[in-house]
Design an enzyme around this catalytic site. Structure first.
Site, short mmCIF file in Angstrom:
data_model
loop_
_atom_site.label_atom_id
_atom_site.label_comp_id
_atom_site.label_asym_id
_atom_site.label_seq_id
_atom_site.Cartn_x
_atom_site.Cartn_y
_atom_site.Cartn_z
N HIS A 248 0.85 -1.19 0.00
CA HIS A 248 0.00 0.00 0.00
C HIS A 248 0.88 1.23 0.00
O HIS A 248 1.92 1.24 0.64
CB HIS A 248 -0.92 0.01 1.24
CG HIS A 248 -2.07 0.94 1.09
ND1 HIS A 248 -1.98 2.28 1.40
CD2 HIS A 248 -3.33 0.74 0.65
CE1 HIS A 248 -3.14 2.85 1.15
NE2 HIS A 248 -3.98 1.95 0.70
N GLU A 303 -7.77 -5.38 -0.10
CA GLU A 303 -8.32 -6.19 -1.17
C GLU A 303 -8.24 -7.70 -0.91
O GLU A 303 -9.00 -8.47 -1.48
CB GLU A 303 -7.61 -5.87 -2.49
CG GLU A 303 -7.66 -4.41 -2.91
CD GLU A 303 -9.02 -3.98 -3.41
OE1 GLU A 303 -10.04 -4.41 -2.84
OE2 GLU A 303 -9.08 -3.19 -4.36
N1 ACO Z 1 3.97 -7.57 -4.67
C1 ACO Z 1 5.30 -7.54 -4.93
N2 ACO Z 1 6.04 -6.43 -4.87
C2 ACO Z 1 5.43 -5.29 -4.52
C3 ACO Z 1 4.07 -5.26 -4.22
C4 ACO Z 1 3.33 -6.45 -4.30
N3 ACO Z 1 2.03 -6.49 -4.03
N4 ACO Z 1 3.73 -3.99 -3.90
C5 ACO Z 1 4.84 -3.26 -4.01
N5 ACO Z 1 5.87 -4.05 -4.37
C6 ACO Z 1 7.25 -3.66 -4.56
C7 ACO Z 1 7.49 -3.02 -5.91
O1 ACO Z 1 7.78 -3.97 -6.89
C8 ACO Z 1 8.64 -2.11 -5.61
O2 ACO Z 1 9.80 -2.89 -5.55
P1 ACO Z 1 11.19 -2.31 -6.15
O3 ACO Z 1 11.48 -1.09 -5.33
O4 ACO Z 1 12.12 -3.44 -5.93
O5 ACO Z 1 10.92 -1.98 -7.58
C9 ACO Z 1 8.37 -1.65 -4.18
O6 ACO Z 1 7.58 -2.68 -3.58
C10 ACO Z 1 7.60 -0.34 -4.10
O7 ACO Z 1 6.53 -0.40 -5.03
P2 ACO Z 1 5.76 0.87 -5.54
O8 ACO Z 1 5.07 0.53 -6.80
O9 ACO Z 1 6.64 2.08 -5.54
O10 ACO Z 1 4.73 1.09 -4.40
P3 ACO Z 1 3.42 1.93 -4.53
O11 ACO Z 1 3.28 2.69 -3.28
O12 ACO Z 1 3.34 2.71 -5.80
O13 ACO Z 1 2.37 0.75 -4.67
C11 ACO Z 1 0.47 -0.56 -4.64
C12 ACO Z 1 1.23 0.56 -3.91
C13 ACO Z 1 0.10 -0.08 -6.03
C14 ACO Z 1 -0.81 -0.86 -3.87
C15 ACO Z 1 1.36 -1.82 -4.72
O14 ACO Z 1 1.70 -2.26 -3.43
C16 ACO Z 1 0.72 -2.95 -5.53
O15 ACO Z 1 0.84 -2.96 -6.74
N6 ACO Z 1 0.03 -3.92 -4.85
C17 ACO Z 1 -0.61 -5.00 -5.56
C18 ACO Z 1 -1.95 -4.54 -6.12
C19 ACO Z 1 -2.98 -4.31 -5.02
O16 ACO Z 1 -3.08 -5.07 -4.06
N7 ACO Z 1 -3.77 -3.22 -5.20
C20 ACO Z 1 -4.80 -2.82 -4.25
C21 ACO Z 1 -4.33 -1.69 -3.37
S1 ACO Z 1 -5.50 -1.29 -2.10
C22 ACO Z 1 -6.53 -0.15 -2.84
O17 ACO Z 1 -6.15 0.68 -3.62
C23 ACO Z 1 -7.98 -0.20 -2.51
#
Ligand code: ACO
Length: 361
Positions: A248, A303
């Site tokens: 998140h 989620e």
């Molecule tokens: N699985 C694996 N790796 C992840 C995940 C995940 N679920 N979430 C983040 N990371 C990693 C990224 O790959 C990144 O790694 P890196 O630095 O080695 O490249 C690091 O963690 C940071 O990721 P960002 O994309 O910068 O984090 P951001 O704050 O933009 O992402 C998000 C938040 C979009 C929710 C992300 O965690 C994600 O994609 N989760 C999976 C999708 C999901 O569950 N969405 C629902 C969110 S809840 C809602 O909106 C209601």
């Protein structure tokens, strides 16, 4: 690079509506912790708090329950046009198209009109996909009770309605997430509540925001059995995929909504094995993410248990995000009103990094 920042950590406005404390894992909606709101006041209570002073003064759960019920009945008169607009589309774009056809509902503030119309139109759209006629709303019911009834054509059990009510309450508002920010940008042009909410729904659809719960179930199905959990998760992470339902932007610890929803899933207890399996996937995923992505603090988000809850309520996977929208409509409309009343036109700057015109030789 500013373009890649996603505006992390930028405060874009003041709001009285909700506070997301990402370090403590705490969500407060208009002064009340989300766990308390879900247990004691329900969706109509949450809407009353969110809309207080924006839609009307002196709102309480009973008043919102009454007005939303009557607004659902009024919205039903427009359901054929809405369903025709959404025919052939997936649930979220269909709901968006349907809501865009909604005229002014005379006597109802647009916050009521859109929050009432969303479940009515969605239920009719989902029934139409199965060749079934729309079921008229029952104004005496809560949004959760009536949504399940309009979907199924018969009353849900009280445990099912309570579980959906907990879900709708839990997702009713959540700070400046992507869809709410969208609603506020659109509302800042003074276009009104309805178009702001329809725009927000477009932002909600993406898998990084509200589109994750369907894929969470796909993941559980893909893993298949306990013996495959670790290998499956590791192979996905190795190939660069994200695990849906984890991570998140704001929460650096467990999303507090996950526990409210897990509790609600447990009350349905239709398939205790499914929940136990999911809990094992969750525990393994958190451990593997901590190892594979050290220092990222990736934990369960809303989620993950949303997926299990909506599955236990027999809601089709394709409709999960649209059900989310029914709950979030209370927050979107409140934010649109707060922005239009207290804010200015949102118009930031960009830094141009493209080619410059060639100087004349
Ligand atoms: N699985 C694996 N790796 C992840 C995940 C995940 N679920 N979430 C983040 N990371 C990693 C990224 O790959 C990144 O790694 P890196 O630095 O080695 O490249 C690091 O963690 C940071 O990721 P960002 O994309 O910068 O984090 P951001 O704050 O933009 O992402 C998000 C938040 C979009 C929710 C992300 O965690 C994600 O994609 N989760 C999976 C999708 C999901 O569950 N969405 C629902 C969110 S809840 C809602 O909106 C209601």
């Amino acid at each position: 690079m500013a373009g890649a920042s996603g505006l992390d950590g930028i405060v874009a406005a003041d709001t009285v509506l909700s506070d997301v404390d990402g370090e403590a894992g705490r969500l407060v909606i208009r002064g009340v912790p989300v766990e308390v709101l879900a247990a004691r006041e329900g969706f109509e209570g949450a809407a009353a708090r969110l809309w207080e002073g924006f839609v009307d003064d002196g709102l309480d759960r009973a008043k919102v329950l009454d007005v939303l019920g009557r607004a659902r009945a009024t919205a039903f008169a427009h359901v054929d046009k809405a369903v025709a607009a959404g025919a052939g589309l997936e649930p979220v774009p269909a709901l968006r198209a349907g809501l865009a056809t909604l005229p002014d509902l005379a006597g109802f503030h647009p916050a009521y009109a859109f929050t009432a119309a969303a479940p009515v139109i969605l239920a009719a759209l989902l029934r139409q996909r199965n060749g079934l006629a729309a079921v008229a709303p029952d104004p005496s019911l809560t949004t959760a009770q009536d949504l399940l009834r309009m979907l199924r054509g018969k009353q849900a059990t009280s445990a099912e309605a309570a579980a959906l009510d907990a879900y709708l309450t839990t997702v009713s508002d959540h700070g400046f997430n992507a869809s709410t920010f969208t609603a506020r940008v659109v509302a800042s042009t003074q276009v009104g509540v309805g178009p702001s909410a329809v725009a927000a729904l477009a932002a909600l659809e993406g898998p990084l925001h509200g589109g994750a719960p369907g894929p969470v179930l796909d993941m559980l199905d893909g893993i298949g059995g306990r013996e495959n959990i670790k290998t499956w998760l590791e192979s996905r992470l190795t190939s660069g995929e994200r695990l849906m339902g984890f991570g998140h932007r704001v929460y650096k610890v467990r999303d507090p909504r996950a526990d409210v929803l897990k509790g609600a899933v447990r009350t349905l207890s239709r398939d205790a094995g499914r929940l136990a399996f999911a809990e094992q996937v969750e525990a393994d995923a958190i451990a593997i993410l901590a190892r594979v992505k050290p220092g990222r603090r990736l934990d369960t988000n809303v989620e993950f248990y949303t997926a299990l809850l909506l599955e236990a309520l027999e809601i089709p996977r394709a409709a999960f995000t649209a059900i989310f929208a029914v709950g979030r409509m209370a927050g979107w409309t409140a934010h649109a009103l707060e922005q239009a009343r207290d804010g200015r036109l949102i118009r930031p700057l960009s830094r141009y990094v493209g080619p410059r015109p060639k100087e004349a030789a």
